[in-house]
Write a protein that holds these residues in place. Structure first.
Motif: not given
Ligand code: F6R
Length: 610
Positions: A305, A348, A350, A357, A400, A487
């Motif tokens: 995402s 980016i 979370q 990343s 999650v 999603k």
């Protein structure tokens, strides 16, 4: 992805460990275990396959294990099947050293062979048993618990958060981490260890973020930190500003639904983070106007995402600021040898701990590029290693499947695009103000959409038996579709694909059958007619079509089964609104199909391994 907890204090350890593990359940796991140093001086270990409840029942909620010092673990299998035997904690043959571990020991086979040559036997298939026995080997060699751990760190390749207890040091938990998250909390003489803040928030808000390759020694009365040379080093105590309630369901049936409803607040908080006195102020981020003005290009990397938020950012930034932007999957970027030209690399994430990343960030830094992290978790590895950090203000995200963190990432992206455009003079001051006013009104528009959630719920109940769902759109609508489709598939387990609407007829349209559900996202005025034509092509092959479209915009009358309206906003920001019905659709389908919404199968919240 695996959860670690540890406790040393005056309370009975086992209930505290179970409580902490329950707060880490969201990370995904298949087995669990705890180890407690008992009053007789031995170590009790109990493990169970399956849900935490099985472990909790086996030790009567923790009452059966006596002792005030312990470690616990929820395992997400990497080496060896999910089983009681492979579950952590693991121990040496004499049961005098016990350890739990997150991450992957990459050279475990070589280390295992070495230990076998030295007479060690192995009872599990895990790399953690190898790690434990390696610590045992060095402890026997040097007779020093700290040195055993630093030697371990020097010998091992891979990522780890490791917590170790020695029978010889009954009031102490030792820990070390490399590229796998670990925090330590302290409160009135008690010390807590965990993979993530929610596990200990009930007990303390005073937290240390353990540095890479830093060894922590937790005792009653406090924590000490050491480097690999075993010199004591300082670490900064940070106060967590959100409370335990933020990590609870707060009356919602699932964390996902709660987090979907938090989006208006999250958008406001993320906006206010950099919106000061009527303009965007990046001083907290650390990015100067000079860098933004002269940067030659932007590369955005992320996974899942976060990558999808990056796609939206690419469209918006190029359009507003006229800077070349490339968006890449972090897992690809890290192994490519890209041609660089002084770009700003934006990572980016979370969690701030996603292995790919983090590796992409490091590879960009090695190439001499400046890096900006858009990260949610304070003190996470990506936040600490990037040159500049934009903290999204989503608060703890437990489900999650991400929703509110994605929304916050979108807003961070819009703000960066507007700031870039404004310092580079590619938009007028008037338009800049219009965009900022529009962003200010996004939260109430999201709230309005949430009030109509029953419409989506009804449609989900009518379509719950669908086997395939497609999402098509163009421009930012395509980027929105990719997220909507992810999603849906990750929590409902329904097969879904997202396609750039114009691409469908280049092969994929052959999958459209009688009754296939195709969503069209239609928020970009210039592209609506084109996408509608593509939807009509699917109708001709038997598809049932539904649209997500801006209210007041007249759609061609082609016989959509349902049209879900979103409030009007600037064309650059429509993804923030189109995302809401798609999140709700996925959520309700998952509930209707009886799935574990917050903990979908095979998935982990924070993917700290490759
Ligand atoms: C999907 C989802 C994942 C994450 C991805 C990156 O709902 O949550 O696709 O977006 O694993 O995670 P972070 O953002 O923590 O780097």
């Amino acid at each position: 992805m695996c959860g670690i907890v540890g406790y040393i204090g005056k309370k009975q350890a086992a209930p505290v460990l179970l409580d902490g593990l329950s707060k880490l359940e969201y990370r995904g796991y298949d087995s669990a275990g705890v180890a407690v140093l008992n009053p007789a001086g031995g170590i009790d270990i109990v493990k169970a396959k399956g849900r935490l409840k099985v472990l909790s029942d086996a030790i009567d909620g923790g009452k059966k294990l006596k002792g005030t010092c312990g470690i616990g673990h929820t395992r997400w299998a990497t080496h060896g099947e999910p089983s009681e035997n492979n579950a952590h904690p693991h121990c040496n043959d004499e049961k005098t050293i016990v350890a739990v571990h997150n991450g992957i020991i990459e050279n475990y086979a070589e280390l295992k062979a070495k230990l076998i040559r030295r007479g060690y036997g192995f009872y599990s298939q895990t790399d953690t048993e190898v790690a434990t026995k390696l610590v045992d080997y060095y402890y026997k060699k040097y007779n020093d618990p700290l040195q055993a751990i630093s030697q371990f760190a020097l010998r091992v390749r891979g990522s780890y958060a490791l917590a170790v207890m020695y029978k010889d040091f009954p009031e102490t938990v030792f820990a070390i981490r490399k590229d796998s998250p670990m925090i330590i909390g302290v409160e009135k003489g008690e010390s807590f260890l965990a993979s993530d803040v929610p596990a200990i928030l009930k007990y303390t808000k005073n937290v240390y973020y353990v540095d890479n390759l830093q060894i922590a020694k937790l005792e009653i009365g406090g924590v000490k930190f050491y480097n690999l040379d075993r010199d004591e080093v300082k670490n900064e105590l940070v106060e967590i500003t959100w409370d335990a309630e933020a990590a609870e369901k707060g009356g919602y049936e699932h964390f996902m639904l709660k987090e979907i409803h938090e989006q208006p607040r999250v958008i406001t908080d993320t906006f206010n983070y950099v919106y000061k006195n009527g303009e965007i102020d990046f001083s907290e981020v650390g990015l100067s106007d000079g860098i933004l003005k002269y940067v030659k290009g932007i590369v955005i990397v992320g996974c899942g995402s976060a990558y999808h938020a990056g796609m939206v950012m690419q469209y918006v930034t190029e359009d507003l600021a006229r800077v070349p932007v490339r968006v890449e999957l972090a897992s690809e970027y890290r192994y490519r040898n890209p041609v660089t030209n002084g770009e700003l690399v934006i990572v980016i994430s979370q969690s701030g701990e996603t292995a790919d990343s983090l590796a992409a960030l490091r590879s960009a830094k090695e190439k001499g590029l400046k890096t900006l992290a858009i990260v949610n978790v304070l003190g996470s590895s990506i936040a600490r290693e990037a040159d500049f950090v934009f903290y999204t203000k989503a608060g703890p995200e437990i489900s999650v499947a991400t929703t509110k963190a994605y929304s916050a990432q979108l807003v961070a992206g819009y703000l960066l695009a507007i700031k870039l455009a404004s310092v580079r003079g590619t938009i007028t001051q008037d338009y800049c103000k219009t965009l900022l006013d529009e962003l200010c009104s996004l939260p109430e528009k999201v709230a309005a959409l949430l009030e109509n959630k029953h419409l989506i719920q009804k449609f989900a109940s009518e379509t719950m038996d669908k086997k395939d769902v497609f999402f098509v759109g163009r421009g930012t609508d395509y980027a929105a579709c990719i997220e909507g489709s992810l999603k849906l598939k990750e929590i409902s387990y329904i097969h879904s694909e997202a396609y750039a609407a114009g691409e469908l007829k280049h092969g994929t349209i052959s999958l459209i059958e009688n009754g296939t559900l195709v969503f069209g996202v239609l928020t970009q005025p210039d592209l609506i007619e084109k996408t509608v034509s593509n939807l009509v092509e699917t109708q001709s092959r038997g598809a049932l079509t539904a649209a997500i479209a801006t209210e007041g915009v007249k759609l061609p009358d082609v016989g959509f089964e349902k049209v879900f309206s979103i409030p009007h906003t600037d064309v650059h920001f429509t993804t923030s609104l189109a995302a809401i019905p798609m999140q709700l659709f996925a959520y309700y389908l998952s509930v209707l199909r009886g799935n574990d919404v917050d903990k979908p199968r095979n998935l982990a919240k924070s993917v700290t391994v490759e």
